[in-house]
Design a protein around this motif. Sequence first.
Motif, PDB file in Angstrom:
ATOM      1  N   SER A  56       0.832  -1.213   0.000  1.00  0.00           N
ATOM      2  CA  SER A  56       0.000   0.000   0.000  1.00  0.00           C
ATOM      3  C   SER A  56       0.859   1.253   0.000  1.00  0.00           C
ATOM      4  CB  SER A  56      -0.925   0.009   1.226  1.00  0.00           C
ATOM      5  OG  SER A  56      -1.848  -1.054   1.177  1.00  0.00           O
ATOM      6  N   LEU A  57       1.931   1.236   0.780  1.00  0.00           N
ATOM      7  CA  LEU A  57       2.822   2.392   0.857  1.00  0.00           C
ATOM      8  C   LEU A  57       3.514   2.642  -0.472  1.00  0.00           C
ATOM      9  CD1 LEU A  57       4.297   1.516   4.357  1.00  0.00           C
ATOM     10  CD2 LEU A  57       2.787   3.447   3.856  1.00  0.00           C
ATOM     11  N   ALA A  58       3.888   1.573  -1.156  1.00  0.00           N
ATOM     12  CA  ALA A  58       4.546   1.712  -2.453  1.00  0.00           C
ATOM     13  C   ALA A  58       3.581   2.215  -3.521  1.00  0.00           C
ATOM     14  CB  ALA A  58       5.134   0.366  -2.877  1.00  0.00           C
ATOM     15  N   LYS A  59       2.339   1.747  -3.473  1.00  0.00           N
ATOM     16  CA  LYS A  59       1.347   2.131  -4.481  1.00  0.00           C
ATOM     17  C   LYS A  59       1.118   3.634  -4.493  1.00  0.00           C
ATOM     18  CE  LYS A  59      -3.338   0.981  -6.050  1.00  0.00           C
ATOM     19  NZ  LYS A  59      -4.559   0.184  -5.765  1.00  0.00           N
ATOM     20  N   MET A  60       1.205   4.272  -3.338  1.00  0.00           N
ATOM     21  CA  MET A  60       0.972   5.712  -3.237  1.00  0.00           C
ATOM     22  C   MET A  60       1.899   6.507  -4.162  1.00  0.00           C
ATOM     23  SD  MET A  60      -0.662   8.192  -1.583  1.00  0.00           S
ATOM     24  CE  MET A  60      -1.173   7.691   0.055  1.00  0.00           C
ATOM     25  N   ILE A  61       3.131   6.001  -4.375  1.00  0.00           N
ATOM     26  CA  ILE A  61       4.123   6.764  -5.137  1.00  0.00           C
ATOM     27  C   ILE A  61       4.621   6.010  -6.368  1.00  0.00           C
ATOM     28  CG2 ILE A  61       4.876   8.221  -3.213  1.00  0.00           C
ATOM     29  CD1 ILE A  61       7.170   6.224  -2.731  1.00  0.00           C
ATOM     30  N   ASN A  62       3.880   4.958  -6.774  1.00  0.00           N
ATOM     31  CA  ASN A  62       4.253   4.157  -7.946  1.00  0.00           C
ATOM     32  C   ASN A  62       5.640   3.540  -7.786  1.00  0.00           C
ATOM     33  OD1 ASN A  62       3.920   2.940 -10.486  1.00  0.00           O
ATOM     34  ND2 ASN A  62       4.859   4.671 -11.553  1.00  0.00           N
ATOM     35  N   ALA A  63       5.906   3.006  -6.604  1.00  0.00           N
ATOM     36  CA  ALA A  63       7.165   2.309  -6.340  1.00  0.00           C
ATOM     37  C   ALA A  63       6.904   0.810  -6.250  1.00  0.00           C
ATOM     38  CB  ALA A  63       7.774   2.807  -5.032  1.00  0.00           C
ATOM     39  N   ASP A  64       7.970   0.029  -6.212  1.00  0.00           N
ATOM     40  CA  ASP A  64       7.855  -1.398  -5.944  1.00  0.00           C
ATOM     41  C   ASP A  64       7.904  -1.609  -4.439  1.00  0.00           C
ATOM     42  OD1 ASP A  64       7.751  -2.045  -8.623  1.00  0.00           O
ATOM     43  OD2 ASP A  64       9.924  -2.324  -8.782  1.00  0.00           O
ATOM     44  N   PRO A  65       7.163  -2.576  -3.908  1.00  0.00           N
ATOM     45  CA  PRO A  65       7.161  -2.794  -2.457  1.00  0.00           C
ATOM     46  C   PRO A  65       8.551  -3.017  -1.873  1.00  0.00           C
ATOM     47  CG  PRO A  65       5.345  -3.990  -3.455  1.00  0.00           C
ATOM     48  CD  PRO A  65       6.175  -3.440  -4.585  1.00  0.00           C
ATOM     49  N   ASP A  66       9.439  -3.681  -2.637  1.00  0.00           N
ATOM     50  CA  ASP A  66      10.769  -3.936  -2.075  1.00  0.00           C
ATOM     51  C   ASP A  66      11.687  -2.722  -2.174  1.00  0.00           C
ATOM     52  OD1 ASP A  66      11.240  -3.973  -4.788  1.00  0.00           O
ATOM     53  OD2 ASP A  66      12.034  -6.006  -4.867  1.00  0.00           O
ATOM     54  N   GLU A  67      11.151  -1.575  -2.609  1.00  0.00           N
ATOM     55  CA  GLU A  67      11.900  -0.321  -2.558  1.00  0.00           C
ATOM     56  C   GLU A  67      11.503   0.525  -1.341  1.00  0.00           C
ATOM     57  OE1 GLU A  67      12.735   0.931  -7.164  1.00  0.00           O
ATOM     58  OE2 GLU A  67      10.614   0.956  -6.530  1.00  0.00           O
ATOM     59  N   ILE A  68      10.595   0.011  -0.516  1.00  0.00           N
ATOM     60  CA  ILE A  68      10.109   0.722   0.663  1.00  0.00           C
ATOM     61  C   ILE A  68      10.795   0.160   1.902  1.00  0.00           C
ATOM     62  CG2 ILE A  68       8.090   1.273   2.071  1.00  0.00           C
ATOM     63  CD1 ILE A  68       8.079   2.615  -0.691  1.00  0.00           C
ATOM     64  N   TYR A  69      11.483   1.018   2.628  1.00  0.00           N
ATOM     65  CA  TYR A  69      12.182   0.632   3.855  1.00  0.00           C
ATOM     66  C   TYR A  69      11.557   1.378   5.030  1.00  0.00           C
ATOM     67  CZ  TYR A  69      15.617  -1.477   0.777  1.00  0.00           C
ATOM     68  OH  TYR A  69      16.227  -2.259  -0.161  1.00  0.00           O
ATOM     69  N   MET A  70      11.165   0.647   6.053  1.00  0.00           N
ATOM     70  CA  MET A  70      10.484   1.250   7.187  1.00  0.00           C
ATOM     71  C   MET A  70      11.473   1.907   8.143  1.00  0.00           C
ATOM     72  SD  MET A  70       7.683   0.424   5.898  1.00  0.00           S
ATOM     73  CE  MET A  70       6.917   1.613   7.006  1.00  0.00           C
ATOM     74  N   THR A  71      11.088   3.065   8.687  1.00  0.00           N
ATOM     75  CA  THR A  71      11.905   3.803   9.640  1.00  0.00           C
ATOM     76  C   THR A  71      11.017   4.260  10.802  1.00  0.00           C
ATOM     77  OG1 THR A  71      11.508   5.989   8.659  1.00  0.00           O
ATOM     78  CG2 THR A  71      13.304   4.674   7.709  1.00  0.00           C
ATOM     79  N   SER A  72      11.593   5.062  11.693  1.00  0.00           N
ATOM     80  CA  SER A  72      10.824   5.583  12.822  1.00  0.00           C
ATOM     81  C   SER A  72      10.107   6.881  12.481  1.00  0.00           C
ATOM     82  CB  SER A  72      11.744   5.821  14.017  1.00  0.00           C
ATOM     83  OG  SER A  72      12.679   6.851  13.721  1.00  0.00           O
TER      84      SER A  72
END
Length: 398
Positions: A56-72
């Motif tokens: 869902s987080l990746a879809k917001m910006i047209n990214a691939d899910p494995d390009e999303i890294y979680m932080t604080s």
Amino acid sequence: MATRKTIYLDNASTSAVRMEVLDSMLPYFIEEFGNPDSIHAMGKPGRDAVKRARESLAKMINADPDEIYMTSGGSESNSWAIRSAVTGPRAKGRHVIVSSIEHHSIINACEYIRKLGLDVTYIPVDPSGLVDPAEVERAIRPDTAIISVMTANNEIGTIEPIKEIGEVARRHGVLFHTDAVQAYGQVDIDVRRDNIDLLSASSHKLGGPKGVGLLYIRKGVRLDPLIHGGEQERGIRGGTTNVPGVVGFGKAAELALADMEERAEKERTLRDHLIGRVLNEIPYSRLNGDRERRLPSNANFSFDHIEGESILMSMNMAGICISTGSACASGSLDPSHVLLALGLPHETAHGSLRFSIPSDTTMEDIDHAVDVLRDTVERLRSLSPLYDDFLRSQKGEA
């Protein structure tokens, strides 16, 4: 006499968690509390939930899910992007380019690397807060490692020409990072179209929980860890995954994407009504930031011959919550570096307020806030000898 409800107009500082978001998080505190990195059965529900949230987080910006890294949160993401680009073993240069109106998490990270002997160039903005891509291009050096320009400013709401700046960076082979904390879920962002290599976002700005954010890292870009630990986040961001937070962030992004256009239209209507009334009814007021290229919910004003802190405290006593600017600088007595970068004198920058409008705000709320603001400014100015002197000078009196 009944007490009037509190009117919250400080959404850029933080937003209320949406009920759907809270409901999505609750099972992962008690029922499905397992560590998602555990191999046993209790780890799988959390692992699957984080995977769905990342999608869902990746879809917001047209990214691939494995390009999303979680932080604080956004500050960690910003620090990670800037510091890793120039201080890690994989650093490609020793020079950073940022705009002069970046968030304090960028500005302070740049001051840190300057103390290490690295170089930072601060690009000026025009009086509406816009960065000129040509200025960015002129600042590039052979050792420039990263350019960082925020998608939308957290104080004045100006939306920057990110696509054009990304094109400049891509043309010169320089990493391009954007702090999208205020813009993620508020305006359309496409990391492919906009030539973005790195992007920061934060959950609590769009109806998600505090304490969780993300850093988008384009495939092929390699950053060194800011936090060392285990193999979480594919080995480059240590620390046990905050499953409820990530799930809530994902749900908030899903909801924000679904209603973004409708929400933006409502917020623009409220914002424009607010701007019109303030500028028409309060003398010696000005709108800060670009009139058209601005976040739908943002309005930032300066009021001559009066202190913004005094207005804020009076408004707060009337049950209206607004801000003088970035919440991260609320303990500082210095005027906003953003407003000074626009060319405002110190005394005008000190008399500034930011309104950031939640989508559940009503027109009645806005009208009441403006009524109180108008009366507050008039009352405080009436107590100021400096304002009396100004009025006499306008009339040509000695």
